[in-house]
Scaffold this motif. Sequence first.
Motif, PDB file in Angstrom:
ATOM      1  N   LEU A 110     -11.262   1.309   4.582  1.00 18.08           N
ATOM      2  CA  LEU A 110     -10.932   1.013   3.284  1.00 18.08           C
ATOM      3  C   LEU A 110     -10.396   2.438   2.610  1.00 18.08           C
ATOM      4  CD1 LEU A 110     -13.626  -1.589   2.172  1.00 18.08           C
ATOM      5  CD2 LEU A 110     -11.138  -1.796   2.591  1.00 18.08           C
ATOM      6  N   ASP A 111     -11.370   3.530   2.814  1.00 14.02           N
ATOM      7  CA  ASP A 111     -11.041   4.823   2.363  1.00 14.02           C
ATOM      8  C   ASP A 111      -9.564   5.359   2.914  1.00 14.02           C
ATOM      9  OD1 ASP A 111     -13.070   4.984   0.887  1.00 14.02           O
ATOM     10  OD2 ASP A 111     -14.217   5.708   2.601  1.00 14.02           O
ATOM     11  N   SER A 112      -9.277   4.985   4.145  1.00 18.66           N
ATOM     12  CA  SER A 112      -8.143   5.442   4.798  1.00 18.66           C
ATOM     13  C   SER A 112      -6.799   4.825   4.084  1.00 18.66           C
ATOM     14  CB  SER A 112      -8.104   5.282   6.363  1.00 18.66           C
ATOM     15  OG  SER A 112      -9.197   5.586   7.096  1.00 18.66           O
ATOM     16  N   ILE A 113      -6.996   3.314   3.990  1.00 20.93           N
ATOM     17  CA  ILE A 113      -5.846   2.984   3.243  1.00 20.93           C
ATOM     18  C   ILE A 113      -5.477   3.475   1.845  1.00 20.93           C
ATOM     19  CG2 ILE A 113      -5.190   0.697   2.042  1.00 20.93           C
ATOM     20  CD1 ILE A 113      -6.691  -1.033   4.577  1.00 20.93           C
ATOM     21  N   ARG A 114      -6.596   3.870   1.256  1.00 26.18           N
ATOM     22  CA  ARG A 114      -6.475   4.311  -0.341  1.00 26.18           C
ATOM     23  C   ARG A 114      -5.809   5.568  -0.098  1.00 26.18           C
ATOM     24  NH1 ARG A 114     -11.637   6.302  -1.446  1.00 26.18           N
ATOM     25  NH2 ARG A 114     -10.956   8.218  -0.376  1.00 26.18           N
ATOM     26  N   ASP A 115      -6.033   6.351   1.110  1.00 27.94           N
ATOM     27  CA  ASP A 115      -5.640   7.790   0.996  1.00 27.94           C
ATOM     28  C   ASP A 115      -4.155   7.679   1.734  1.00 27.94           C
ATOM     29  OD1 ASP A 115      -7.764   9.015   0.101  1.00 27.94           O
ATOM     30  OD2 ASP A 115      -8.652   9.576   2.011  1.00 27.94           O
ATOM     31  N   ILE A 116      -3.798   6.695   2.363  1.00 30.35           N
ATOM     32  CA  ILE A 116      -2.449   6.782   3.094  1.00 30.35           C
ATOM     33  C   ILE A 116      -1.248   5.909   2.353  1.00 30.35           C
ATOM     34  CG2 ILE A 116      -2.734   5.275   4.652  1.00 30.35           C
ATOM     35  CD1 ILE A 116      -1.426   7.484   6.824  1.00 30.35           C
ATOM     36  N   LYS A 117      -2.027   5.008   1.459  1.00 30.56           N
ATOM     37  CA  LYS A 117      -0.938   4.142   1.017  1.00 30.56           C
ATOM     38  C   LYS A 117       0.258   4.726   0.278  1.00 30.56           C
ATOM     39  CE  LYS A 117      -3.298   2.621  -3.226  1.00 30.56           C
ATOM     40  NZ  LYS A 117      -4.152   1.684  -3.566  1.00 30.56           N
ATOM     41  N   THR A 118       0.183   5.748  -0.348  1.00 35.67           N
ATOM     42  CA  THR A 118       1.310   6.173  -1.291  1.00 35.67           C
ATOM     43  C   THR A 118       2.273   6.819  -0.223  1.00 35.67           C
ATOM     44  OG1 THR A 118       0.022   8.147  -1.594  1.00 35.67           O
ATOM     45  CG2 THR A 118       0.291   6.285  -3.379  1.00 35.67           C
ATOM     46  N   VAL A 119       1.841   7.575   0.748  1.00 35.43           N
ATOM     47  CA  VAL A 119       2.629   8.387   1.720  1.00 35.43           C
ATOM     48  C   VAL A 119       3.211   7.723   2.797  1.00 35.43           C
ATOM     49  CG1 VAL A 119       0.854   9.381   3.279  1.00 35.43           C
ATOM     50  CG2 VAL A 119       3.056  10.670   2.481  1.00 35.43           C
ATOM     51  N   TYR A 120       2.667   6.477   3.320  1.00 33.37           N
ATOM     52  CA  TYR A 120       2.906   5.864   4.347  1.00 33.37           C
ATOM     53  C   TYR A 120       4.397   5.484   4.280  1.00 33.37           C
ATOM     54  CZ  TYR A 120       3.081   2.680   8.167  1.00 33.37           C
ATOM     55  OH  TYR A 120       3.481   2.110   9.467  1.00 33.37           O
ATOM     56  N   PRO A 121       4.850   4.719   3.126  1.00 35.71           N
ATOM     57  CA  PRO A 121       6.198   4.505   3.030  1.00 35.71           C
ATOM     58  C   PRO A 121       7.043   5.487   2.949  1.00 35.71           C
ATOM     59  CG  PRO A 121       5.016   3.125   1.123  1.00 35.71           C
ATOM     60  CD  PRO A 121       4.088   4.374   1.977  1.00 35.71           C
ATOM     61  N   LEU A 122       6.844   6.616   2.477  1.00 32.60           N
ATOM     62  CA  LEU A 122       7.543   7.974   2.593  1.00 32.60           C
ATOM     63  C   LEU A 122       7.536   8.351   4.075  1.00 32.60           C
ATOM     64  CD1 LEU A 122       9.083  10.293   1.191  1.00 32.60           C
ATOM     65  CD2 LEU A 122       6.882  11.429   1.084  1.00 32.60           C
ATOM     66  N   ALA A 123       6.814   8.352   4.864  1.00 35.65           N
ATOM     67  CA  ALA A 123       6.452   9.147   6.250  1.00 35.65           C
ATOM     68  C   ALA A 123       7.193   8.134   7.343  1.00 35.65           C
ATOM     69  CB  ALA A 123       5.055   9.545   6.556  1.00 35.65           C
ATOM     70  N   PHE A 124       7.084   6.769   6.839  1.00 32.29           N
ATOM     71  CA  PHE A 124       7.349   5.878   7.849  1.00 32.29           C
ATOM     72  C   PHE A 124       8.393   4.819   7.429  1.00 32.29           C
ATOM     73  CE2 PHE A 124       3.236   7.479   9.278  1.00 32.29           C
ATOM     74  CZ  PHE A 124       3.578   7.716  10.489  1.00 32.29           C
ATOM     75  N   GLY A 125       9.113   5.300   6.338  1.00 29.73           N
ATOM     76  CA  GLY A 125      10.103   4.360   5.801  1.00 29.73           C
ATOM     77  C   GLY A 125      11.326   5.503   5.570  1.00 29.73           C
ATOM     78  N   ILE A 126      11.276   6.236   4.618  1.00 29.29           N
ATOM     79  CA  ILE A 126      12.435   7.239   4.183  1.00 29.29           C
ATOM     80  C   ILE A 126      12.398   8.091   5.087  1.00 29.29           C
ATOM     81  CG2 ILE A 126      13.284   8.768   2.444  1.00 29.29           C
ATOM     82  CD1 ILE A 126      11.598   6.905   0.369  1.00 29.29           C
ATOM     83  N   LEU A 127      11.730   8.669   5.812  1.00 29.29           N
ATOM     84  CA  LEU A 127      11.631   9.851   6.650  1.00 29.29           C
ATOM     85  C   LEU A 127      11.646   9.306   8.246  1.00 29.29           C
ATOM     86  CD1 LEU A 127       9.207  12.439   5.139  1.00 29.29           C
ATOM     87  CD2 LEU A 127      11.657  12.503   5.227  1.00 29.29           C
ATOM     88  N   ARG A 128      11.673   8.081   8.654  1.00 33.06           N
ATOM     89  CA  ARG A 128      11.801   7.501   9.984  1.00 33.06           C
ATOM     90  C   ARG A 128      12.704   8.198  10.605  1.00 33.06           C
ATOM     91  NH1 ARG A 128      11.840   1.303  12.023  1.00 33.06           N
ATOM     92  NH2 ARG A 128      11.468   1.662  14.149  1.00 33.06           N
ATOM     93  N   PRO A 129      13.941   8.143   9.914  1.00 31.43           N
ATOM     94  CA  PRO A 129      15.268   8.795  10.814  1.00 31.43           C
ATOM     95  C   PRO A 129      14.666  10.425  11.327  1.00 31.43           C
ATOM     96  CG  PRO A 129      16.215   7.964   8.797  1.00 31.43           C
ATOM     97  CD  PRO A 129      14.518   7.694   8.590  1.00 31.43           C
ATOM     98  N   VAL A 130      13.920  10.938  10.711  1.00 29.71           N
ATOM     99  CA  VAL A 130      13.862  12.487  11.330  1.00 29.71           C
ATOM    100  C   VAL A 130      12.722  12.464  12.334  1.00 29.71           C
ATOM    101  CG1 VAL A 130      14.443  13.398   9.039  1.00 29.71           C
ATOM    102  CG2 VAL A 130      12.126  13.079   9.570  1.00 29.71           C
TER     103      VAL A 130
END
Length: 185
Positions: A110-130
């Motif tokens: 639950l704490d992990s989800i809280r900490d990563i939920k904002t950056v996950y779409p960035l790291a694995f969405g927008i930045l997936r091509p890199v």
Amino acid sequence: PREMYGAVAVECAPAFVLPFIDEAARIHSVDCAKIFMPKLGEFFQSIIDEVVPFFQLAVHGLISYQDEWVHCYRKHPGGVKHGLLQEIAFGAKPSMEVSCRGGLNGDNYLDSIRDIKTVYPLAFGILRPVHSEIISEFEEVSPKVYRTGYANGIEVTTNLSNRKAAGLGAGSCQIVDRKGEKVNF
């Protein structure tokens, strides 16, 4: 292992294992050097004026890697957001080690989800091509502000400082995609 599982990952990847792995956990960043520098002898401290993320830059595109488990950044100066931005600046993929309850190896999910939920779409969405691209350019454009250019044309500028610099707010990043469109985080 690659034939059986499809990929091989190790912790703290020394150079000699690079041809045999796909991912590395714990390729230590510039922040980690702050812990080890005082333990070096006086001579070695005197010849080091700056620590750069050379290994990360050299292996990016050959393997994927991380620096620290996201929950460990809670203990670092600047906290989780600073740690995640540093991962992005140096080409790493934020990673979590989770468990179903606290007190085990890893973090309560639950704490992990809280900490990563904002950056996950960035790291694995927008930045997936890199993730598998070679880093073609890297520069510190201002103290603690890094611009990382990838072979596919994507650029990431990350401000790890506590002040506005290079047109970015403190603790933020900007991604310019191949079309020239900008995304701020």
